[in-house]
Design a protein around this motif. Structure first.
Motif, PDB file in Angstrom:
ATOM      1  N   ASN A   1      -2.663   4.639  -8.391  1.00 42.34           N
ATOM      2  CA  ASN A   1      -1.926   3.626  -7.625  1.00 42.34           C
ATOM      3  C   ASN A   1      -2.666   3.172  -6.373  1.00 42.34           C
ATOM      4  OD1 ASN A   1       0.235   3.706  -9.435  1.00 42.34           O
ATOM      5  ND2 ASN A   1       1.199   5.395  -8.347  1.00 42.34           N
ATOM      6  N   HIS A   2      -3.531   4.023  -5.844  1.00 39.04           N
ATOM      7  CA  HIS A   2      -4.257   3.745  -4.603  1.00 39.04           C
ATOM      8  C   HIS A   2      -5.701   4.227  -4.783  1.00 39.04           C
ATOM      9  CE1 HIS A   2      -0.321   3.135  -2.701  1.00 39.04           C
ATOM     10  NE2 HIS A   2       0.053   4.227  -3.362  1.00 39.04           N
ATOM     11  N   PRO A   3      -6.529   3.436  -5.453  1.00 32.52           N
ATOM     12  CA  PRO A   3      -7.887   3.876  -5.785  1.00 32.52           C
ATOM     13  C   PRO A   3      -8.758   4.257  -4.579  1.00 32.52           C
ATOM     14  CG  PRO A   3      -7.339   1.845  -6.939  1.00 32.52           C
ATOM     15  CD  PRO A   3      -6.221   2.124  -5.999  1.00 32.52           C
ATOM     16  N   ASP A   4      -8.405   3.762  -3.397  1.00 31.58           N
ATOM     17  CA  ASP A   4      -9.179   4.083  -2.202  1.00 31.58           C
ATOM     18  C   ASP A   4      -8.717   5.369  -1.516  1.00 31.58           C
ATOM     19  OD1 ASP A   4     -10.708   1.806  -2.579  1.00 31.58           O
ATOM     20  OD2 ASP A   4      -9.429   0.569  -1.292  1.00 31.58           O
ATOM     21  N   ALA A   5      -7.701   6.032  -2.061  1.00 27.51           N
ATOM     22  CA  ALA A   5      -7.195   7.270  -1.459  1.00 27.51           C
ATOM     23  C   ALA A   5      -8.306   8.318  -1.414  1.00 27.51           C
ATOM     24  CB  ALA A   5      -6.005   7.796  -2.258  1.00 27.51           C
ATOM     25  N   ARG A   6      -8.316   9.058  -0.329  1.00 19.09           N
ATOM     26  CA  ARG A   6      -9.278  10.153  -0.165  1.00 19.09           C
ATOM     27  C   ARG A   6      -8.477  11.455  -0.213  1.00 19.09           C
ATOM     28  NH1 ARG A   6     -10.619   6.427   3.982  1.00 19.09           N
ATOM     29  NH2 ARG A   6     -12.558   5.350   3.544  1.00 19.09           N
ATOM     30  N   ILE A   7      -8.655  12.195  -1.299  1.00 15.76           N
ATOM     31  CA  ILE A   7      -7.895  13.425  -1.500  1.00 15.76           C
ATOM     32  C   ILE A   7      -8.859  14.592  -1.598  1.00 15.76           C
ATOM     33  CG2 ILE A   7      -6.288  14.658  -3.008  1.00 15.76           C
ATOM     34  CD1 ILE A   7      -5.225  11.898  -3.904  1.00 15.76           C
ATOM     35  N   VAL A   8      -8.571  15.630  -0.813  1.00  9.16           N
ATOM     36  CA  VAL A   8      -9.337  16.872  -0.840  1.00  9.16           C
ATOM     37  C   VAL A   8      -8.392  17.961  -1.345  1.00  9.16           C
ATOM     38  CG1 VAL A   8     -10.506  18.602   0.567  1.00  9.16           C
ATOM     39  CG2 VAL A   8     -10.846  16.172   1.055  1.00  9.16           C
ATOM     40  N   MET A   9      -8.799  18.636  -2.394  1.00 15.22           N
ATOM     41  CA  MET A   9      -7.990  19.711  -2.952  1.00 15.22           C
ATOM     42  C   MET A   9      -8.215  20.983  -2.128  1.00 15.22           C
ATOM     43  SD  MET A   9      -6.731  17.841  -5.312  1.00 15.22           S
ATOM     44  CE  MET A   9      -5.644  19.038  -6.076  1.00 15.22           C
ATOM     45  N   ILE A  10      -7.138  21.683  -1.820  1.00 17.16           N
ATOM     46  CA  ILE A  10      -7.219  22.969  -1.131  1.00 17.16           C
ATOM     47  C   ILE A  10      -6.448  23.969  -1.974  1.00 17.16           C
ATOM     48  CG2 ILE A  10      -6.618  24.302   0.922  1.00 17.16           C
ATOM     49  CD1 ILE A  10      -6.927  21.842   2.593  1.00 17.16           C
TER      50      ILE A  10
END
Length: 115
Positions: free
Chosen positions: A67-76
């Protein structure tokens, strides 16, 4: 935005980020909540736990990124298996941090994710 069902992780992140240029814009305790709140919060960066009640973090990250291709997600997560790394990378997350985390490593991953 922090997505984790553990209040302890929220406190740890607040402590680690104190005195840095980062602040927690929102706190979500489930993947479903993160999907709903992402558009209203529009965070620069999301930290996402993997194991949570209901939808896991990898599924939530995948939906947010669709839905938001520019999202920056870091998995913890403490779940640091090869297939978990590969899935996180394949859906477009920007990094992976093992629990327990340390300020230096966390900030380095954040900087890389924001490039």
């Amino acid at each position: 935005m922090v997505v984790d069902d553990s209040r302890l992780v929220r406190v740890q992140l607040e402590d680690v980020l104190e005195g840095t240029d980062y602040q927690i814009a929102a706190y979500c305790r489930s993947g479903e909540d993160a999907i709903k709140r992402y558009a209203e919060v529009e965070p620069d960066l999301v930290t996402m736990d993997i194991i949570m009640k209901g939808m896991d973090g990898l599924d939530a990250a995948e939906i947010i990124l669709k839905n938001h291709p520019d999202a920056r997600i870091v998995m913890i997560s403490s779940l640091a298996y090869g297939d978990t790394f590969e899935r996180a990378k394949s859906i477009g997350t920007k990094g992976f941090i093992d629990k327990p985390f340390h300020q230096e490593k966390l900030l380095k991953i954040f900087e890389q994710a924001l490039l």
